[in-house]
Structure formats: C-alpha cells, structure tokens
Design a protein around this motif. Structure first.
Motif, PDB file in Angstrom:
ATOM      1  N   ARG A   1      26.682 -10.051  88.333  1.00 24.92           N
ATOM      2  CA  ARG A   1      25.282  -9.746  88.645  1.00 24.92           C
ATOM      3  C   ARG A   1      25.166  -8.480  89.472  1.00 24.92           C
ATOM      4  NH1 ARG A   1      23.790 -15.254  91.416  1.00 24.92           N
ATOM      5  NH2 ARG A   1      25.885 -14.857  92.137  1.00 24.92           N
ATOM      6  N   ILE A   2      24.078  -7.763  89.265  1.00 26.94           N
ATOM      7  CA  ILE A   2      23.785  -6.568  90.041  1.00 26.94           C
ATOM      8  C   ILE A   2      22.865  -6.974  91.181  1.00 26.94           C
ATOM      9  CG2 ILE A   2      22.669  -4.314  89.983  1.00 26.94           C
ATOM     10  CD1 ILE A   2      23.422  -4.195  87.005  1.00 26.94           C
ATOM     11  N   HIS A   3      23.216  -6.568  92.378  1.00 25.18           N
ATOM     12  CA  HIS A   3      22.431  -6.924  93.561  1.00 25.18           C
ATOM     13  C   HIS A   3      21.661  -5.691  94.024  1.00 25.18           C
ATOM     14  CE1 HIS A   3      24.535 -10.745  93.721  1.00 25.18           C
ATOM     15  NE2 HIS A   3      25.632 -10.058  93.458  1.00 25.18           N
ATOM     16  N   LEU A   4      20.415  -5.572  93.585  1.00 29.43           N
ATOM     17  CA  LEU A   4      19.587  -4.420  93.920  1.00 29.43           C
ATOM     18  C   LEU A   4      18.935  -4.644  95.279  1.00 29.43           C
ATOM     19  CD1 LEU A   4      17.917  -3.980  90.426  1.00 29.43           C
ATOM     20  CD2 LEU A   4      19.901  -2.778  91.335  1.00 29.43           C
ATOM     21  N   LYS A   5      18.894  -3.601  96.088  1.00 29.81           N
ATOM     22  CA  LYS A   5      18.307  -3.705  97.429  1.00 29.81           C
ATOM     23  C   LYS A   5      17.097  -2.783  97.504  1.00 29.81           C
ATOM     24  CE  LYS A   5      22.661  -4.889  99.470  1.00 29.81           C
ATOM     25  NZ  LYS A   5      23.770  -4.492 100.298  1.00 29.81           N
ATOM     26  N   PRO A   6      15.899  -3.341  97.401  1.00 27.46           N
ATOM     27  CA  PRO A   6      14.684  -2.512  97.458  1.00 27.46           C
ATOM     28  C   PRO A   6      14.553  -1.783  98.794  1.00 27.46           C
ATOM     29  CG  PRO A   6      14.183  -4.731  96.689  1.00 27.46           C
ATOM     30  CD  PRO A   6      15.598  -4.747  97.200  1.00 27.46           C
ATOM     31  N   ILE A   7      13.955  -0.591  98.730  1.00 23.69           N
ATOM     32  CA  ILE A   7      13.694   0.236  99.907  1.00 23.69           C
ATOM     33  C   ILE A   7      12.183   0.424 100.004  1.00 23.69           C
ATOM     34  CG2 ILE A   7      14.062   2.508 100.954  1.00 23.69           C
ATOM     35  CD1 ILE A   7      16.547   2.733  99.052  1.00 23.69           C
ATOM     36  N   GLN A   8      11.617   0.193 101.170  1.00 27.29           N
ATOM     37  CA  GLN A   8      10.177   0.394 101.383  1.00 27.29           C
ATOM     38  C   GLN A   8       9.974   1.788 101.952  1.00 27.29           C
ATOM     39  OE1 GLN A   8       7.457  -2.097 101.576  1.00 27.29           O
ATOM     40  NE2 GLN A   8       8.663  -3.732 100.684  1.00 27.29           N
ATOM     41  N   ARG A   9       9.158   2.610 101.291  1.00 28.16           N
ATOM     42  CA  ARG A   9       8.859   3.965 101.760  1.00 28.16           C
ATOM     43  C   ARG A   9       7.457   4.358 101.351  1.00 28.16           C
ATOM     44  NH1 ARG A   9      13.814   7.887 101.087  1.00 28.16           N
ATOM     45  NH2 ARG A   9      14.731   7.480 103.093  1.00 28.16           N
ATOM     46  N   PHE A  10       6.747   5.013 102.248  1.00 26.67           N
ATOM     47  CA  PHE A  10       5.422   5.557 101.950  1.00 26.67           C
ATOM     48  C   PHE A  10       4.489   4.499 101.374  1.00 26.67           C
ATOM     49  CE2 PHE A  10       8.624   8.903 100.929  1.00 26.67           C
ATOM     50  CZ  PHE A  10       8.473   9.658 102.085  1.00 26.67           C
ATOM     51  N   GLY A  11       4.650   3.238 101.777  1.00 27.66           N
ATOM     52  CA  GLY A  11       3.795   2.165 101.293  1.00 27.66           C
ATOM     53  C   GLY A  11       4.153   1.680  99.902  1.00 27.66           C
ATOM     54  N   SER A  12       5.264   2.153  99.337  1.00 31.82           N
ATOM     55  CA  SER A  12       5.710   1.746  98.006  1.00 31.82           C
ATOM     56  C   SER A  12       7.109   1.152  98.092  1.00 31.82           C
ATOM     57  CB  SER A  12       5.726   2.949  97.059  1.00 31.82           C
ATOM     58  OG  SER A  12       4.423   3.442  96.870  1.00 31.82           O
ATOM     59  N   VAL A  13       7.537   0.522  97.002  1.00 28.10           N
ATOM     60  CA  VAL A  13       8.873  -0.070  96.944  1.00 28.10           C
ATOM     61  C   VAL A  13       9.698   0.723  95.944  1.00 28.10           C
ATOM     62  CG1 VAL A  13      10.191  -2.140  96.369  1.00 28.10           C
ATOM     63  CG2 VAL A  13       7.956  -2.359  97.475  1.00 28.10           C
TER      64      VAL A  13
ATOM     65  N   PRO B   1       2.097  -0.764  95.159  1.00 26.56           N
ATOM     66  CA  PRO B   1       1.335  -2.018  95.185  1.00 26.56           C
ATOM     67  C   PRO B   1      -0.171  -1.804  95.009  1.00 26.56           C
ATOM     68  CG  PRO B   1       2.073  -1.443  97.389  1.00 26.56           C
ATOM     69  CD  PRO B   1       2.654  -0.420  96.458  1.00 26.56           C
ATOM     70  N   ALA B   2      -0.846  -2.862  94.553  1.00 25.43           N
ATOM     71  CA  ALA B   2      -2.311  -2.826  94.414  1.00 25.43           C
ATOM     72  C   ALA B   2      -2.933  -2.726  95.796  1.00 25.43           C
ATOM     73  CB  ALA B   2      -2.792  -4.087  93.701  1.00 25.43           C
ATOM     74  N   ARG B   3      -4.051  -2.031  95.880  1.00 29.27           N
ATOM     75  CA  ARG B   3      -4.804  -1.872  97.128  1.00 29.27           C
ATOM     76  C   ARG B   3      -6.286  -2.012  96.805  1.00 29.27           C
ATOM     77  NH1 ARG B   3      -1.278  -0.115 100.655  1.00 29.27           N
ATOM     78  NH2 ARG B   3       0.368   1.319 100.114  1.00 29.27           N
ATOM     79  N   PRO B   4      -7.077  -2.521  97.744  1.00 28.15           N
ATOM     80  CA  PRO B   4      -8.523  -2.633  97.500  1.00 28.15           C
ATOM     81  C   PRO B   4      -9.144  -1.268  97.163  1.00 28.15           C
ATOM     82  CG  PRO B   4      -7.926  -3.708  99.571  1.00 28.15           C
ATOM     83  CD  PRO B   4      -6.699  -3.032  99.055  1.00 28.15           C
ATOM     84  N   GLU B   5      -8.637  -0.227  97.833  1.00 26.89           N
ATOM     85  CA  GLU B   5      -9.109   1.128  97.556  1.00 26.89           C
ATOM     86  C   GLU B   5      -7.895   2.035  97.454  1.00 26.89           C
ATOM     87  OE1 GLU B   5     -12.290   2.792  99.691  1.00 26.89           O
ATOM     88  OE2 GLU B   5     -13.292   0.880 100.009  1.00 26.89           O
TER      89      GLU B   5
ATOM     90  N   LEU C   1       5.620   2.744  83.445  1.00 29.15           N
ATOM     91  CA  LEU C   1       5.839   1.474  82.741  1.00 29.15           C
ATOM     92  C   LEU C   1       4.550   0.667  82.646  1.00 29.15           C
ATOM     93  CD1 LEU C   1       9.151   0.436  84.534  1.00 29.15           C
ATOM     94  CD2 LEU C   1       8.937   1.230  82.166  1.00 29.15           C
ATOM     95  N   ASN C   2       3.862   0.508  83.778  1.00 36.57           N
ATOM     96  CA  ASN C   2       2.622  -0.281  83.846  1.00 36.57           C
ATOM     97  C   ASN C   2       1.662   0.370  84.825  1.00 36.57           C
ATOM     98  OD1 ASN C   2       3.303  -2.649  82.208  1.00 36.57           O
ATOM     99  ND2 ASN C   2       4.835  -3.042  83.795  1.00 36.57           N
ATOM    100  N   GLY C   3       0.369   0.199  84.565  1.00 41.27           N
ATOM    101  CA  GLY C   3      -0.654   0.711  85.466  1.00 41.27           C
ATOM    102  C   GLY C   3      -1.032   2.150  85.148  1.00 41.27           C
ATOM    103  N   ARG C   4      -1.897   2.682  85.995  1.00 40.52           N
ATOM    104  CA  ARG C   4      -2.368   4.060  85.826  1.00 40.52           C
ATOM    105  C   ARG C   4      -1.936   4.852  87.059  1.00 40.52           C
ATOM    106  NH1 ARG C   4      -6.826   5.465  82.982  1.00 40.52           N
ATOM    107  NH2 ARG C   4      -7.876   6.176  84.866  1.00 40.52           N
ATOM    108  N   LEU C   5      -1.041   5.802  86.835  1.00 41.09           N
ATOM    109  CA  LEU C   5      -0.470   6.600  87.919  1.00 41.09           C
ATOM    110  C   LEU C   5      -1.300   7.854  88.157  1.00 41.09           C
ATOM    111  CD1 LEU C   5       1.966   7.204  89.875  1.00 41.09           C
ATOM    112  CD2 LEU C   5       2.891   8.564  87.994  1.00 41.09           C
TER     113      LEU C   5
ATOM    114  N   ALA D   1      -4.116   5.288  90.349  1.00 44.75           N
ATOM    115  CA  ALA D   1      -5.346   5.983  89.961  1.00 44.75           C
ATOM    116  C   ALA D   1      -6.574   5.106  90.185  1.00 44.75           C
ATOM    117  CB  ALA D   1      -5.267   6.414  88.496  1.00 44.75           C
ATOM    118  N   ASP D   2      -6.389   3.775  90.182  1.00 45.61           N
ATOM    119  CA  ASP D   2      -7.545   2.886  90.254  1.00 45.61           C
ATOM    120  C   ASP D   2      -7.400   1.750  91.278  1.00 45.61           C
ATOM    121  OD1 ASP D   2      -5.620   1.343  89.012  1.00 45.61           O
ATOM    122  OD2 ASP D   2      -6.622   1.354  87.051  1.00 45.61           O
ATOM    123  N   GLY D   3      -6.366   1.787  92.098  1.00 42.70           N
ATOM    124  CA  GLY D   3      -6.149   0.734  93.093  1.00 42.70           C
ATOM    125  C   GLY D   3      -5.279  -0.407  92.590  1.00 42.70           C
ATOM    126  N   ALA D   4      -5.029  -0.483  91.274  1.00 42.12           N
ATOM    127  CA  ALA D   4      -4.163  -1.529  90.714  1.00 42.12           C
ATOM    128  C   ALA D   4      -2.694  -1.115  90.899  1.00 42.12           C
ATOM    129  CB  ALA D   4      -4.476  -1.733  89.232  1.00 42.12           C
ATOM    130  N   ALA D   5      -1.802  -2.080  90.783  1.00 41.01           N
ATOM    131  CA  ALA D   5      -0.369  -1.803  90.921  1.00 41.01           C
ATOM    132  C   ALA D   5       0.113  -0.884  89.799  1.00 41.01           C
ATOM    133  CB  ALA D   5       0.421  -3.110  90.900  1.00 41.01           C
TER     134      ALA D   5
END
Length: 193
Positions: free
Chosen positions: A80-92, A111-115, A133-137, A167-171
C-alpha cells in the motif's frame, strides 16, 4: 562503497532540502530546534557532507517522518502507498511522487466555501502543469482570469503571478505537475508524420 549505496546517499541532501522548504522552515530555525549547526545542515542538503544517523535522527523527528523516508529506503512487505496530505493556503495537497528533484506530482483539493476567496497571486521559481478533475477552477494568471472545467489543462511559468481557487465556491480537485527547473509537460496525441 557500491554505486547503489552512493546513489541513495546522494539523494538524501535534495530530499532534506525539499522537506525543509515544503514546511517553510529556514536553516537557522532548523539549527535552533535540532542542535545541528546551520553550516552542517547546509552542507548536508547540498551533498557536501554525508548523512549519518546522528544527523538524520533529529531531522526525522522534527519533520515527523520515518527515517526510511529521509533516505528513500524502499518499503518492504506492505504494497500500500501511504500518502501524507499537506495543508497549504487553505487547500490540501496530496504528494503523488516521492522522488527528490525533477518533476513533482500532486493532487490538489480546494475545499468548498460559502463564498469564493479573493485572489492573492504569488510567484516562485518553476513551471506548472495542471489538469482539472472535478469542479470549476479559477486560474488568475497575470492579467488573465480564466475558468477551467473538468478535463481542461493549463501550463505556465510560475514566475508569473498566479492564483488557483474555486470559480463558484464549490470544491475543486486537480492534478498538478510541478518542476523547479522549468520542465514543461509534453503531450503527444499520435505518431509524428
């Protein structure tokens, strides 16, 4: 010393430099927390000094990584590959490659944000290729303000002011290839005539 051992030891310095920079730690801060002199740390990162257990153990503790990760030892037994996420600038950021130097691959999750956030463009050395991959960048690149949808890609020199966000607050999920030395992605769609 055999060539394989030399290759492993030669890769330790760049790996240590990448870890320190990824965590935003200066050599002076690292020296203060490990008790290893700043000049020794600098020589270790540049490859002018060989790694020893005495030097690597405090670094592994500070970075919170197994000693095997510092020397690039192959994992045994567990596939198994053990990936370690890094949190930066409010993103993962999830590192998908482990090789020091060269091109690095990441999955980025905004991540999704209200605004949506207001852009705060940054610059740094390197070249980046991204694929949504997903969402609107929302990609702010210099004076350009672009929206990329799933399946779209972009590449740019990171010395140009740039910012990535929703672009729209969604993830948003995207793949990123990043190279410090300006390595560009090359896409081939078919054989050359």
């Amino acid at each position: 010393m055999d060539r394989g051992t030399e290759d492993v030891l030669d890769a330790v310095g760049p790996r240590l430099r990448a870890l320190r920079r990824d965590r935003g730690i200066t050599l002076a801060d690292l020296a203060a927390t490990t008790g290893v002199s700043e000049s020794t740390l600098s020589r270790l990162e540049s490859g002018q000094r060989r790694a020893t257990l005495e030097l690597l153990l405090p670094l592994a503790r500070i970075y919170g990584v197994p000693l095997d990760d510092l020397v690039g030892a192959p994992r045994t037994g567990d596939p198994r590959i053990h990936l370690k996420p890094i949190q930066r600038f409010g993103s993962v950021f999830v590192p998908l490659s482990r090789r020091p130097g060269g091109v690095h691959a990441f999955k980025m999750i905004i991540p999704a944000r209200p605004e949506p956030l207001a852009p705060t463009p940054q610059t740094h050395e390197g070249f980046e290729w991204l694929y949504v991959l997903n969402g609107r960048l929302r990609l702010v690149l210099g004076e350009r303000d672009l929206t990329l949808t799933p399946g779209e890609a972009a590449e740019f020199d990171t010395s140009m002011p740039h910012w990535l966000g929703s672009a729209d607050g969604a993830a948003v999920e995207l793949l990123i290839l990043f190279g410090l030395q300006g390595v560009r992605a090359h896409v081939r769609s078919g054989p050359h005539p």
